[in-house]
Design a protein around this motif. Structure first.
Motif, short mmCIF file in Angstrom:
data_model
loop_
_atom_site.label_atom_id
_atom_site.label_comp_id
_atom_site.label_asym_id
_atom_site.label_seq_id
_atom_site.Cartn_x
_atom_site.Cartn_y
_atom_site.Cartn_z
N SER A 145 -3.99 -2.31 -3.51
CA SER A 145 -2.58 -2.47 -3.18
C SER A 145 -2.08 -3.88 -3.46
CB SER A 145 -2.34 -2.13 -1.70
OG SER A 145 -2.81 -3.16 -0.85
N CYS A 169 -3.70 4.49 -0.88
CA CYS A 169 -2.77 3.56 -1.51
C CYS A 169 -1.83 4.38 -2.38
CB CYS A 169 -3.52 2.53 -2.36
SG CYS A 169 -2.46 1.38 -3.26
N ALA A 192 0.81 -1.22 0.00
CA ALA A 192 0.00 0.00 0.00
C ALA A 192 0.84 1.27 0.00
CB ALA A 192 -0.94 0.02 1.20
#
Length: 450
Positions: A280, A75, A46
């Protein structure tokens, strides 16, 4: 030959790049053993955690939201364009995802991203009116597509890696749009969120120009501009009790390309925590880690120190607003008397019928309709060949593969040009507008002699 003037190029001027601030941020990172270790590994999927925290805090302050934006909604990406591809990879399946709907005039460079993701022939344009995207047109179009025979559920992306696949994608630039320069009203943003919820659509917005804003009229008090318009993701977060499920129906695609430098290749997505987490885990990130790891650490230092915020307020906004005023004055003096018209819609309305104390301008672009009977494609060609002047013309802004959009362009946005004030100095901007005016005068004179 006169110097080349490019009023098409939507890039920030290299003279405005905050090199010293980036260098300071890089030094802070690379002189610290702990920060260096964190910066030079693959990085969390992320993104660098301090960067996510700093971005969330900065967005909270920028958009004056009631409750804080949390880091689990963020993210980190390697820019808005690359992240658009990742969003499509994770949350769409061509066939089950029926269409990609793009505001017209369109940011034409987004079309190849959609076609590369398997949506060739499935891109559709949605006209704008004076408040932005035409909601009723889109509602009717969505309803017609839903009446067709479509898969009831995804057939390829069915495993646990794909917890959510949307039926439709809606792509827009709601504030200081590229290319039209329009800003959606609050009512229109709310209607769009409700429509997306009704039809299981994901609204993907490029929110890259929002904070580059100043009074539309030179000399007015910037403190009276009012709040930055809420992004669609912010509306979805609050409207009617909040998102209807853990995924939501919007994602904000942000980037530092326009406010730091494109080469930084760092951006972010904001959405619900579930959406941000799923984004992510796209395959390339799972293999390679955060796609903008070391640069994100430098950016984080700029945000945390306040250097980015100061750069925006003390350098970018004064410079871009000055160039904007110069361009608008030149357009008023040189082009409006020739029959050009500025076509950037109504000022933003926070509530239906309401108006701000000071009208707002901003972003990078303005859009002009050309005089009647003047072929815009020929105008652009002759400007380049005879005057060494380049600008984007409306014919470029059609949605790829949409015959309806191409037809609407003929008597609408296609008869326009997009001009950018971000790249050139005020002197070059004035010279470019003068060249354009002289070309139009010559073209009209030739036509009158026939």
């Amino acid at each position: 030959m006169t110097d080349f003037i490019n009023l098409q190029l939507g890039w920030p001027s290299p003279s405005l790049f905050p090199a010293s601030q980036l260098l300071e941020g890089a030094s802070n990172v690379l002189k610290s053993e702990d920060k260096t270790a964190a910066a030079l590994v693959y990085g969390p999927d992320a993104g660098y955690e301090p960067a996510r925290v700093s971005i969330a805090e900065w967005l909270t302050a920028t958009y004056s939201v009631g409750s804080p934006i949390t880091a689990d909604r963020i993210c980190v990406s390697n820019g808005a364009s690359a992240n658009l591809h990742n969003i499509l990879a994770k949350f769409t399946e061509p066939g089950y995802t029926r269409r990609v709907w793009m505001v017209e005039p369109s940011y034409f460079l987004a079309c190849p991203i959609f076609t590369d993701a398997g949506f060739q022939g499935r891109l559709r344009g949605v006209p704008e009116d004076e408040e932005g995207l035409d909601i009723e047109y889109l509602r009717d179009a969505l309803s017609k597509v839903e009446q067709e025979t479509n898969p009831e559920k995804p057939t390829l992306k069915t495993g646990p890696r794909h917890g959510k696949i949307y039926k439709h994608i809606i792509y827009a630039v709601p504030t200081f749009a590229n290319p039209s320069g329009k800003t959606m009203s609050l009512a229109r943003r709310q209607d769009l969120v409700r429509l997306a919820r009704e039809f299981d659509a994901l609204v993907v917005t490029d929110d890259v120009y929002d904070i580059l804003r100043w009074p539309k009229v030179k000399g007015q008090d910037a403190s009276k501009l009012g709040a930055v318009p809420p992004r669609i993701v912010g509306v979805d977060r609050k409207l009617d009790g909040g998102p209807q499920d853990e995924w939501g129906n919007s994602v904000s695609n942000g980037s530092f390309s326009k406010i730091i430098a494109p080469g930084v290749r760092t951006g972010w997505a904001e959405a619900t925590p579930a959406f941000a987490l799923a984004l992510s885990t796209v395959g390339s990130t799972g293999s390679g880690g955060c796609p903008s790891q070391i640069a994100a650490t430098f950016v984080q230092e700029m945000i945390a120190s306040g250097k980015l915020q100061s750069h925006i307020q003390d350098v970018l906004i004064p410079t871009y607003s000055s160039r904007y005023y110069t361009m608008m004055q030149a357009i008023e003096t040189e082009l409006l008397p020739l029959g050009f018209e500025i076509s950037t819609g109504k000022p933003y309305e926070a509530e239906p019928g309401a108006s701000q104390a000071v009208a707002v301008a901003g972003g990078y672009f303005t859009y002009l309709t050309v005089p009647a009977g003047l072929p815009v494609g020929k105008l652009a060609q002759l400007a380049l060949e005879q005057h060494n002047l380049k600008f984007a013309n409306g014919g470029m802004m059609t949605v790829e593969g949409d015959d309806g959009c191409a037809e609407r362009a003929k008597n609408g946005f296609g008869n326009g040009i997009r001009l950018c004030w971000a790249w050139h100095t005020e002197e070059k901007i004035c010279e470019g507008i003068t060249r354009l005016a002289n070309l139009v005068k010559n073209m009209k004179a030739v036509e009158q002699l026939r």
